[in-house]
Design a protein around this motif. Sequence first.
Motif, PDB file in Angstrom:
ATOM      1  N   GLY A  47      27.746  21.857  36.618  1.00  0.00           N
ATOM      2  CA  GLY A  47      27.741  22.441  37.951  1.00  0.00           C
ATOM      3  C   GLY A  47      28.935  23.328  38.240  1.00  0.00           C
ATOM      4  N   PRO A  48      30.167  22.806  38.165  1.00  0.00           N
ATOM      5  CA  PRO A  48      31.330  23.652  38.474  1.00  0.00           C
ATOM      6  C   PRO A  48      31.438  24.888  37.590  1.00  0.00           C
ATOM      7  CG  PRO A  48      31.946  21.330  38.440  1.00  0.00           C
ATOM      8  CD  PRO A  48      30.548  21.412  37.900  1.00  0.00           C
ATOM      9  N   LEU A  49      31.181  24.726  36.294  1.00  0.00           N
ATOM     10  CA  LEU A  49      31.278  25.865  35.378  1.00  0.00           C
ATOM     11  C   LEU A  49      30.199  26.903  35.672  1.00  0.00           C
ATOM     12  CD1 LEU A  49      31.959  23.927  32.046  1.00  0.00           C
ATOM     13  CD2 LEU A  49      33.629  25.011  33.564  1.00  0.00           C
ATOM     14  N   LEU A  50      28.967  26.426  35.913  1.00  0.00           N
ATOM     15  CA  LEU A  50      27.866  27.337  36.218  1.00  0.00           C
ATOM     16  C   LEU A  50      28.122  28.118  37.502  1.00  0.00           C
ATOM     17  CD1 LEU A  50      24.950  28.387  35.824  1.00  0.00           C
ATOM     18  CD2 LEU A  50      24.159  26.344  37.052  1.00  0.00           C
ATOM     19  N   ILE A  51      28.582  27.420  38.526  1.00  0.00           N
ATOM     20  CA  ILE A  51      28.761  28.065  39.835  1.00  0.00           C
ATOM     21  C   ILE A  51      29.925  29.059  39.810  1.00  0.00           C
ATOM     22  CG2 ILE A  51      29.372  27.628  42.250  1.00  0.00           C
ATOM     23  CD1 ILE A  51      27.791  24.963  41.942  1.00  0.00           C
ATOM     24  N   THR A  52      31.014  28.716  39.131  1.00  0.00           N
ATOM     25  CA  THR A  52      32.130  29.676  39.059  1.00  0.00           C
ATOM     26  C   THR A  52      31.712  30.943  38.334  1.00  0.00           C
ATOM     27  OG1 THR A  52      32.939  28.498  37.073  1.00  0.00           O
ATOM     28  CG2 THR A  52      33.974  27.960  39.185  1.00  0.00           C
ATOM     29  N   ARG A  53      30.898  30.810  37.283  1.00  0.00           N
ATOM     30  CA  ARG A  53      30.425  32.005  36.568  1.00  0.00           C
ATOM     31  C   ARG A  53      29.487  32.822  37.447  1.00  0.00           C
ATOM     32  NH1 ARG A  53      34.112  30.616  34.664  1.00  0.00           N
ATOM     33  NH2 ARG A  53      34.639  30.002  32.533  1.00  0.00           N
ATOM     34  N   LEU A  54      28.604  32.141  38.172  1.00  0.00           N
ATOM     35  CA  LEU A  54      27.694  32.859  39.077  1.00  0.00           C
ATOM     36  C   LEU A  54      28.471  33.592  40.160  1.00  0.00           C
ATOM     37  CD1 LEU A  54      24.772  30.281  39.532  1.00  0.00           C
ATOM     38  CD2 LEU A  54      24.692  32.450  38.303  1.00  0.00           C
ATOM     39  N   GLN A  55      29.505  32.952  40.693  1.00  0.00           N
ATOM     40  CA  GLN A  55      30.296  33.604  41.739  1.00  0.00           C
ATOM     41  C   GLN A  55      31.084  34.783  41.197  1.00  0.00           C
ATOM     42  OE1 GLN A  55      32.544  30.361  43.476  1.00  0.00           O
ATOM     43  NE2 GLN A  55      30.958  29.952  45.005  1.00  0.00           N
ATOM     44  N   ASP A  56      31.514  34.682  39.947  1.00  0.00           N
ATOM     45  CA  ASP A  56      32.226  35.823  39.334  1.00  0.00           C
ATOM     46  C   ASP A  56      31.328  37.045  39.198  1.00  0.00           C
ATOM     47  OD1 ASP A  56      34.519  34.330  39.101  1.00  0.00           O
ATOM     48  OD2 ASP A  56      34.206  33.784  36.994  1.00  0.00           O
ATOM     49  N   HIS A  57      30.044  36.816  38.914  1.00  0.00           N
ATOM     50  CA  HIS A  57      29.125  37.931  38.656  1.00  0.00           C
ATOM     51  C   HIS A  57      28.309  38.337  39.890  1.00  0.00           C
ATOM     52  CE1 HIS A  57      29.925  36.634  34.482  1.00  0.00           C
ATOM     53  NE2 HIS A  57      29.618  37.881  34.160  1.00  0.00           N
ATOM     54  N   TYR A  58      27.977  37.372  40.763  1.00  0.00           N
ATOM     55  CA  TYR A  58      27.068  37.679  41.867  1.00  0.00           C
ATOM     56  C   TYR A  58      27.651  37.382  43.245  1.00  0.00           C
ATOM     57  CZ  TYR A  58      23.831  37.632  37.932  1.00  0.00           C
ATOM     58  OH  TYR A  58      23.225  37.879  36.725  1.00  0.00           O
ATOM     59  N   ALA A  59      28.908  37.030  43.287  1.00  0.00           N
ATOM     60  CA  ALA A  59      29.612  36.753  44.541  1.00  0.00           C
ATOM     61  C   ALA A  59      29.006  35.547  45.258  1.00  0.00           C
ATOM     62  CB  ALA A  59      29.610  37.987  45.431  1.00  0.00           C
ATOM     63  N   PHE A  60      29.482  35.308  46.468  1.00  0.00           N
ATOM     64  CA  PHE A  60      29.107  34.112  47.221  1.00  0.00           C
ATOM     65  C   PHE A  60      27.612  34.080  47.514  1.00  0.00           C
ATOM     66  CE2 PHE A  60      28.481  32.131  51.447  1.00  0.00           C
ATOM     67  CZ  PHE A  60      28.899  30.843  51.169  1.00  0.00           C
ATOM     68  N   GLN A  61      27.093  35.160  48.071  1.00  0.00           N
ATOM     69  CA  GLN A  61      25.691  35.182  48.502  1.00  0.00           C
ATOM     70  C   GLN A  61      24.734  35.117  47.324  1.00  0.00           C
ATOM     71  OE1 GLN A  61      23.830  38.810  50.359  1.00  0.00           O
ATOM     72  NE2 GLN A  61      23.779  37.471  52.162  1.00  0.00           N
ATOM     73  N   GLY A  62      24.951  35.917  46.317  1.00  0.00           N
ATOM     74  CA  GLY A  62      24.048  35.943  45.177  1.00  0.00           C
ATOM     75  C   GLY A  62      24.009  34.624  44.432  1.00  0.00           C
ATOM     76  N   SER A  63      25.168  33.992  44.270  1.00  0.00           N
ATOM     77  CA  SER A  63      25.206  32.727  43.535  1.00  0.00           C
ATOM     78  C   SER A  63      24.417  31.635  44.260  1.00  0.00           C
ATOM     79  CB  SER A  63      26.656  32.282  43.342  1.00  0.00           C
ATOM     80  OG  SER A  63      27.295  32.058  44.579  1.00  0.00           O
ATOM     81  N   LEU A  64      24.465  31.635  45.592  1.00  0.00           N
ATOM     82  CA  LEU A  64      23.725  30.620  46.342  1.00  0.00           C
ATOM     83  C   LEU A  64      22.217  30.861  46.274  1.00  0.00           C
ATOM     84  CD1 LEU A  64      26.049  30.215  49.438  1.00  0.00           C
ATOM     85  CD2 LEU A  64      25.467  28.442  47.787  1.00  0.00           C
TER      86      LEU A  64
END
Length: 511
Positions: free
Chosen positions: A235-252
């Motif tokens: 979870g933490p690793l996946l979400i940090t990578r998503l936030q790096d590439h898609y920012a707050f809104q895209g990752s959610l």
Amino acid sequence: MTDSDTTVFGFRYRNKAFEGDESPGERNTEIRGNEPVARNVSDADDFAETSGKVAVDGSATRDSVHENAASTRGVENENSDEGFDDPPDGGWGWIVAIGALLCQVLVNIILSSFGILYSKYLLDLQTSALVSSWIYNSMGFIMMLSGVFLKAFVEEFGLRMTGSISTILTSIGISATAFANSPWFIMFFYSFVAGIGTGLLGCLSYGIVTYYFKRRIGIANAIMSSGVSTGQIIGPLLITRLQDHYAFQGSLLIMGAFYLNGLVGNMVFHPPEWHKKKPTALPRATKSGHSIAEVVLRILRNALKTLILIKSPVASIVAIGAAINLISYLNFLTALPFAMQEEGFSVDDAAYCLSLSGLASLVARLTISIVSDYSCMSKRYLYMGGTLTVSIFSVAFCFMPSLTFKSVAMGIWGGGVGVYMGLMNLIMIEFVGREQHMNVLSFNFFASSICFITSGPVLGFVRDVSGSYTYSLLCLAASTMFAFLMFLFLPAAQAYEKRNKEELENKNENV
């Protein structure tokens, strides 16, 4: 439609535990000896028709089948061990355990990653620690309170529909927070909508293995509970990578869509009666509620009945002690990213510590659950050892000066969590029995909901007053120690119940 069918939101289902999942074309009967036995052939409605027309020992008609069902239903709802006699103990049960593992992964990605998901956004809004703590603990409160109603929901809607509804609710709740413009928007969708979904799904997947396993319950529990740690690892690793590439809104938005994978796990949650070694005819219940209001009232009544059944000091110690452990561990995971950023560490550093603790927890869960099937060592001592380890290393983490030492502390901490969380199901079964397991689990969810809603404001207040998250983490270490002390009194509670039982038996004999 017969008088045992109900339509809600356009769905037709049966008002009987585990029968709501039956779909047309899956069940019929065959004759073994003198009894009609369910098997997978054609239309589900043909089963009731056939079982009513075939005579059992030359006397059972359709009316007598329904009459017998009505006369025994009250006993079944309260003290039934239906679903426990002769469980499959393998076969399709392994598929169910894997489905439960998938659901636990998804639930715990969200539970363990609140700080990673929302900490930067909330800190940018200059949200106080009290409000941030309220958001997460309100979600925990709703999530655990939903678990109280699990048994009643399953009796109304069946296993698969309950799981599917909860998965969809969670997906909607997480996706909606992508459009948040205030902490209160997050609180509503994350805490309320996603809270209901994760509560029902997490509790359903946690309790379902007890219906499918007896002799191999330790191995099945290890498979299921490994999903908790796996979610914490990725979870933490996946979400940090998503936030790096898609920012707050895209990752959610991606996380909300990702959560729909839980529907795959839900679909394998067959009623255990379908896979029993000695399948039996399942008479339909005769409830006739067709309105949403009647369904809601029935769910509330059944949930209250479940809580009233818990009068045992032993059950109370097990349920409340486990609730304190659960809430302390989840709040520690939530506060850790805030605390580490406060000390100058990065979000990536916090995610690394969380994932490391999850990996250690996974190893401990798998080991302890499997060994418990064969070991003569007391499960209670093992559980208490894990609890004490978590308390000690919660304190140690707060005073470690570097990321290396903090990582080591979190690894050992995660191992302790894995031990007591891996044994929670087994401890309940050992001390209260399989028949009462779901009732005690529901009571545990209720106690957890109270702990969540009270601990959140306390932890946030301590942080705001002290100016440091360290003191909040120390409070969590103290609460874990309190849970450890509770389990010291478990033998005394057992002796007390034994004396009461003997006195009652003697009194009845004298009368």
